[in-house]
Design a protein around this motif. Sequence first.
Motif, PDB file in Angstrom:
ATOM      1  N   SER A  52       0.845  -1.193   0.000  1.00 43.29           N
ATOM      2  CA  SER A  52       0.000   0.000   0.000  1.00 43.29           C
ATOM      3  C   SER A  52       0.878   1.239   0.000  1.00 43.29           C
ATOM      4  CB  SER A  52      -0.931   0.014   1.226  1.00 43.29           C
ATOM      5  OG  SER A  52      -0.178   0.089   2.415  1.00 43.29           O
ATOM      6  N   LEU A  53       0.297   2.362  -0.433  1.00 46.24           N
ATOM      7  CA  LEU A  53       1.023   3.617  -0.506  1.00 46.24           C
ATOM      8  C   LEU A  53       0.099   4.740  -0.087  1.00 46.24           C
ATOM      9  CD1 LEU A  53       3.496   5.353  -1.475  1.00 46.24           C
ATOM     10  CD2 LEU A  53       2.345   5.446  -3.703  1.00 46.24           C
ATOM     11  N   VAL A  54       0.550   5.566   0.864  1.00 48.83           N
ATOM     12  CA  VAL A  54      -0.173   6.770   1.264  1.00 48.83           C
ATOM     13  C   VAL A  54       0.730   7.952   0.966  1.00 48.83           C
ATOM     14  CG1 VAL A  54      -1.261   8.046   3.148  1.00 48.83           C
ATOM     15  CG2 VAL A  54      -1.399   5.538   3.094  1.00 48.83           C
ATOM     16  N   THR A  55       0.240   8.880   0.153  1.00 49.78           N
ATOM     17  CA  THR A  55       1.095   9.991  -0.246  1.00 49.78           C
ATOM     18  C   THR A  55       0.303  11.261  -0.465  1.00 49.78           C
ATOM     19  OG1 THR A  55       2.689  10.760  -1.898  1.00 49.78           O
ATOM     20  CG2 THR A  55       0.886   9.376  -2.689  1.00 49.78           C
ATOM     21  N   THR A  56       0.961  12.387  -0.247  1.00 49.66           N
ATOM     22  CA  THR A  56       0.413  13.694  -0.593  1.00 49.66           C
ATOM     23  C   THR A  56       1.329  14.398  -1.584  1.00 49.66           C
ATOM     24  OG1 THR A  56       1.545  14.722   1.296  1.00 49.66           O
ATOM     25  CG2 THR A  56      -0.726  13.969   1.648  1.00 49.66           C
ATOM     26  N   LYS A  57       2.387  13.730  -2.017  1.00 48.43           N
ATOM     27  CA  LYS A  57       3.333  14.320  -2.950  1.00 48.43           C
ATOM     28  C   LYS A  57       2.830  14.148  -4.382  1.00 48.43           C
ATOM     29  CE  LYS A  57       7.266  13.433   0.096  1.00 48.43           C
ATOM     30  NZ  LYS A  57       8.572  12.744   0.240  1.00 48.43           N
ATOM     31  N   PRO A  58       2.946  15.190  -5.226  1.00 50.58           N
ATOM     32  CA  PRO A  58       2.350  15.169  -6.567  1.00 50.58           C
ATOM     33  C   PRO A  58       2.789  14.006  -7.450  1.00 50.58           C
ATOM     34  CG  PRO A  58       3.091  17.376  -5.987  1.00 50.58           C
ATOM     35  CD  PRO A  58       3.588  16.463  -4.910  1.00 50.58           C
ATOM     36  N   ASN A  59       4.068  13.659  -7.438  1.00 51.89           N
ATOM     37  CA  ASN A  59       4.582  12.670  -8.388  1.00 51.89           C
ATOM     38  C   ASN A  59       4.751  11.267  -7.808  1.00 51.89           C
ATOM     39  OD1 ASN A  59       4.823  14.668 -10.415  1.00 51.89           O
ATOM     40  ND2 ASN A  59       6.791  15.319  -9.555  1.00 51.89           N
ATOM     41  N   GLU A  60       4.609  11.134  -6.505  1.00 50.36           N
ATOM     42  CA  GLU A  60       4.890   9.847  -5.882  1.00 50.36           C
ATOM     43  C   GLU A  60       3.892   8.778  -6.311  1.00 50.36           C
ATOM     44  OE1 GLU A  60       6.178   8.053  -1.520  1.00 50.36           O
ATOM     45  OE2 GLU A  60       5.312  10.058  -1.670  1.00 50.36           O
ATOM     46  N   MET A  61       2.597   9.133  -6.367  1.00 49.44           N
ATOM     47  CA  MET A  61       1.596   8.150  -6.757  1.00 49.44           C
ATOM     48  C   MET A  61       1.806   7.681  -8.196  1.00 49.44           C
ATOM     49  SD  MET A  61      -2.541   8.380  -7.301  1.00 49.44           S
ATOM     50  CE  MET A  61      -2.295   9.050  -8.955  1.00 49.44           C
ATOM     51  N   SER A  62       2.023   8.630  -9.114  1.00 45.06           N
ATOM     52  CA  SER A  62       2.184   8.251 -10.513  1.00 45.06           C
ATOM     53  C   SER A  62       3.418   7.391 -10.718  1.00 45.06           C
ATOM     54  CB  SER A  62       2.255   9.502 -11.392  1.00 45.06           C
ATOM     55  OG  SER A  62       3.343  10.322 -11.027  1.00 45.06           O
ATOM     56  N   THR A  63       4.493   7.695 -10.009  1.00 46.57           N
ATOM     57  CA  THR A  63       5.714   6.892 -10.121  1.00 46.57           C
ATOM     58  C   THR A  63       5.474   5.464  -9.659  1.00 46.57           C
ATOM     59  OG1 THR A  63       7.119   8.834  -9.791  1.00 46.57           O
ATOM     60  CG2 THR A  63       8.113   6.678  -9.377  1.00 46.57           C
ATOM     61  N   GLN A  64       4.774   5.314  -8.518  1.00 49.34           N
ATOM     62  CA  GLN A  64       4.501   3.981  -7.998  1.00 49.34           C
ATOM     63  C   GLN A  64       3.519   3.225  -8.888  1.00 49.34           C
ATOM     64  OE1 GLN A  64       5.874   2.290  -5.003  1.00 49.34           O
ATOM     65  NE2 GLN A  64       5.089   0.828  -6.501  1.00 49.34           N
ATOM     66  N   LEU A  65       2.497   3.920  -9.391  1.00 50.65           N
ATOM     67  CA  LEU A  65       1.531   3.276 -10.277  1.00 50.65           C
ATOM     68  C   LEU A  65       2.210   2.745 -11.544  1.00 50.65           C
ATOM     69  CD1 LEU A  65      -1.740   5.415 -10.282  1.00 50.65           C
ATOM     70  CD2 LEU A  65      -1.482   3.037  -9.587  1.00 50.65           C
ATOM     71  N   LYS A  66       3.083   3.535 -12.120  1.00 51.25           N
ATOM     72  CA  LYS A  66       3.802   3.102 -13.318  1.00 51.25           C
ATOM     73  C   LYS A  66       4.639   1.852 -13.031  1.00 51.25           C
ATOM     74  CE  LYS A  66       3.973   7.717 -15.353  1.00 51.25           C
ATOM     75  NZ  LYS A  66       4.824   8.904 -15.659  1.00 51.25           N
ATOM     76  N   ALA A  67       5.227   1.797 -11.851  1.00 55.21           N
ATOM     77  CA  ALA A  67       6.022   0.623 -11.471  1.00 55.21           C
ATOM     78  C   ALA A  67       5.134  -0.604 -11.322  1.00 55.21           C
ATOM     79  CB  ALA A  67       6.773   0.904 -10.176  1.00 55.21           C
ATOM     80  N   TRP A  68       3.961  -0.430 -10.699  1.00 56.08           N
ATOM     81  CA  TRP A  68       3.042  -1.562 -10.537  1.00 56.08           C
ATOM     82  C   TRP A  68       2.507  -2.046 -11.887  1.00 56.08           C
ATOM     83  CZ3 TRP A  68       0.303   1.214  -5.921  1.00 56.08           C
ATOM     84  CH2 TRP A  68       0.992   0.910  -4.736  1.00 56.08           C
ATOM     85  N   VAL A  69       2.195  -1.108 -12.771  1.00 56.93           N
ATOM     86  CA  VAL A  69       1.726  -1.481 -14.109  1.00 56.93           C
ATOM     87  C   VAL A  69       2.826  -2.232 -14.857  1.00 56.93           C
ATOM     88  CG1 VAL A  69       1.071  -0.555 -16.371  1.00 56.93           C
ATOM     89  CG2 VAL A  69      -0.005   0.332 -14.302  1.00 56.93           C
ATOM     90  N   GLN A  70       4.047  -1.737 -14.755  1.00 59.00           N
ATOM     91  CA  GLN A  70       5.176  -2.395 -15.408  1.00 59.00           C
ATOM     92  C   GLN A  70       5.364  -3.815 -14.885  1.00 59.00           C
ATOM     93  OE1 GLN A  70       6.911  -1.018 -17.894  1.00 59.00           O
ATOM     94  NE2 GLN A  70       8.269  -2.775 -18.164  1.00 59.00           N
ATOM     95  N   SER A  71       5.075  -4.006 -13.603  1.00 60.86           N
ATOM     96  CA  SER A  71       5.203  -5.339 -12.982  1.00 60.86           C
ATOM     97  C   SER A  71       3.962  -6.199 -13.175  1.00 60.86           C
ATOM     98  CB  SER A  71       5.481  -5.186 -11.480  1.00 60.86           C
ATOM     99  OG  SER A  71       6.665  -4.456 -11.249  1.00 60.86           O
ATOM    100  N   LYS A  72       2.950  -5.659 -13.882  1.00 67.41           N
ATOM    101  CA  LYS A  72       1.704  -6.354 -14.174  1.00 67.41           C
ATOM    102  C   LYS A  72       0.937  -6.757 -12.920  1.00 67.41           C
ATOM    103  CE  LYS A  72       3.363  -8.093 -18.625  1.00 67.41           C
ATOM    104  NZ  LYS A  72       3.551  -9.267 -19.509  1.00 67.41           N
ATOM    105  N   VAL A  73       0.940  -5.858 -11.933  1.00 69.30           N
ATOM    106  CA  VAL A  73       0.121  -6.071 -10.739  1.00 69.30           C
ATOM    107  C   VAL A  73      -1.338  -6.150 -11.184  1.00 69.30           C
ATOM    108  CG1 VAL A  73      -0.649  -5.033  -8.575  1.00 69.30           C
ATOM    109  CG2 VAL A  73       1.766  -4.910  -9.236  1.00 69.30           C
ATOM    110  N   PRO A  74      -2.088  -7.185 -10.793  1.00 66.54           N
ATOM    111  CA  PRO A  74      -3.429  -7.384 -11.347  1.00 66.54           C
ATOM    112  C   PRO A  74      -4.461  -6.349 -10.922  1.00 66.54           C
ATOM    113  CG  PRO A  74      -2.949  -9.033  -9.673  1.00 66.54           C
ATOM    114  CD  PRO A  74      -1.670  -8.310  -9.930  1.00 66.54           C
ATOM    115  N   LEU A  75      -4.349  -5.802  -9.707  1.00 69.24           N
ATOM    116  CA  LEU A  75      -5.358  -4.875  -9.205  1.00 69.24           C
ATOM    117  C   LEU A  75      -4.708  -3.810  -8.351  1.00 69.24           C
ATOM    118  CD1 LEU A  75      -8.321  -3.993  -8.605  1.00 69.24           C
ATOM    119  CD2 LEU A  75      -8.271  -5.606  -6.678  1.00 69.24           C
ATOM    120  N   VAL A  76      -5.050  -2.552  -8.633  1.00 75.28           N
ATOM    121  CA  VAL A  76      -4.619  -1.432  -7.807  1.00 75.28           C
ATOM    122  C   VAL A  76      -5.864  -0.625  -7.438  1.00 75.28           C
ATOM    123  CG1 VAL A  76      -3.301   0.699  -7.676  1.00 75.28           C
ATOM    124  CG2 VAL A  76      -2.352  -1.270  -8.879  1.00 75.28           C
TER     125      VAL A  76
END
Length: 212
Positions: free
Chosen positions: A1-25
């Motif tokens: 899980s990720l809790v963030t208020t920083k503008p780019n942190e969520m998008s960076t983590q989401l891109k990593a999960w998508v790249q890793s083919k995480v089935p559900l976010v």
Amino acid sequence: SLVTTKPNEMSTQLKAWVQSKVPLVIVGGGDGTQREAAEIISGSETTLGVFPLGTGNAWAKDLGIPVPAPEAAKVLFNANVETIDLGVANKRGFVNVATIGLTSLIVKNIPTQFKGRFGKLVYLPAVIRSLAEMKPFYLNVETDGDSYAGEALLFVAAAGRTHAGPFRVTRFSSNNDGLLSLYALDATDRMGMAKFALGLLTGLHTFLSEVW
């Protein structure tokens, strides 16, 4: 899980999960956060779960996800996976609407620093100010079967069903038909604006002579 208020942190983590083919976010946030998440996840093998935590939560409501957290959790736990439309404007994806004119002014005039404190009440002064500031603009729209060219006060392109709260974009708009729903409001007088407002309430605004 990720809790963030920083503008780019969520998008960076989401891109990593998508790249890793995480089935559900499952992403918690308002319409802006959900828009960004949908744009990143679109076309991938990752499924997006929408958990509404914003002020308006228009997209979640459009998808039938209730706003109270316990109810939203129940829906997500029992939900089916659906393919949802994503529009593109200026090379950025959108899940609700892309607009020019009055509604864009309203968004601009919302005092975001008060959204957490006053919730939906912040929209009223924004609407009043925007009505006073709005000016006609030249609009040229071409579709496969129709076109519009002239002075307008508002243009709406919607990937979903609703806009400006609970109001349908058109009577036939959908969030999974692979089409955008479009309309434009002519530069009109106060009576025309009143007719348009009443039309939104009744769902008949696109049948007005002032609306293309």
